[in-house]
Scaffold this active site. Structure first.
Site, PDB file in Angstrom:
ATOM      1  N   LYS A   1     -11.991  38.393   5.060  1.00  0.00           N
ATOM      2  CA  LYS A   1     -11.299  38.943   6.239  1.00  0.00           C
ATOM      3  C   LYS A   1     -12.278  38.991   7.399  1.00  0.00           C
ATOM      4  O   LYS A   1     -13.391  39.488   7.272  1.00  0.00           O
ATOM      5  CB  LYS A   1     -10.851  40.390   5.962  1.00  0.00           C
ATOM      6  CG  LYS A   1      -9.513  40.560   5.268  1.00  0.00           C
ATOM      7  CD  LYS A   1      -9.150  42.064   5.244  1.00  0.00           C
ATOM      8  CE  LYS A   1      -7.770  42.310   4.698  1.00  0.00           C
ATOM      9  NZ  LYS A   1      -7.375  43.739   4.732  1.00  0.00           N
TER      10      LYS A   1
ATOM     11  N   LYS B   1     -13.639  39.858   0.927  1.00  0.00           N
ATOM     12  CA  LYS B   1     -12.186  39.867   1.161  1.00  0.00           C
ATOM     13  C   LYS B   1     -11.746  38.724   2.057  1.00  0.00           C
ATOM     14  O   LYS B   1     -10.584  38.602   2.393  1.00  0.00           O
ATOM     15  CB  LYS B   1     -11.768  41.200   1.813  1.00  0.00           C
ATOM     16  CG  LYS B   1     -11.978  42.408   0.937  1.00  0.00           C
ATOM     17  CD  LYS B   1     -11.973  43.648   1.828  1.00  0.00           C
ATOM     18  CE  LYS B   1     -10.918  44.580   1.576  1.00  0.00           C
ATOM     19  NZ  LYS B   1     -10.960  45.787   2.407  1.00  0.00           N
TER      20      LYS B   1
END
Ligand code: C2G
Length: 130
Positions: free
Chosen positions: A47, A45
């Site tokens: 992230k 992701k």
């Protein structure tokens, strides 16, 4: 017992997340929350979380609507999770509208409206501008 499952990062936990979990729990009797691991977040992701998986797990487990927290380590595990935990309903925010319709063969799929005006990105932006 009607079992509900949802997935997410839940970093910098905020009331938008809690609103989602409250509505998810209202769809059944038992709520499972799969929290993205640090590796999954970073590799899949892109992230970088502020809180580690263990810290995010501790926070989400403290929410009254949550019955069980499990790790989310891959996009593909949802099918296995639905079978393994005998899930009746998969629920997630409508920013994912349509993305998990393949689960409809196995369980109910519900996309709930996101809580407006709050996001981890916005929190970080606001803090940086102070
Ligand atoms: N959410 C919400 N309202 C907000 C922010 C988030 O309803 N203002 C919901 C999201 O729609 C999601 C959940 O809270 O259902 C968790 O949000 P994130 O931590 O951002 O989850 P995400 O990174 O979208 O990961 O396999 C699915 C992914 O793991 C979902």
């Amino acid at each position: 017992m009607k079992k509900v499952i949802t997935y997410g990062t839940f970093d910098l936990l905020h009331y938008g997340h809690v609103n989602l979990l409250q509505r998810a729990k209202a769809l059944g009797d038992y709520l499972i929350v799969a929290i993205s691991t640090d590796e999954f977040n970073w590799n899949m992701k892109n992230k970088k979380c502020y809180f580690s998986y263990e810290e995010r797990k501790r926070l989400v487990e403290a929410i009254r609507y949550v019955d069980l927290v499990i790790p989310e380590e891959s996009w593909e595990q949802k099918v296995k999770d639905v079978d393994e935990f005998k899930v009746d309903t998969f629920v997630i925010g409508d920013d994912w509208e349509g993305k998990f319709d393949f689960l409809k063969e196995k369980c109910e799929v519900v996309y709930l409206p996101r809580t407006p005006e709050i996001s981890t990105t916005q929190i970080k932006k606001d803090l940086n501008s102070k």
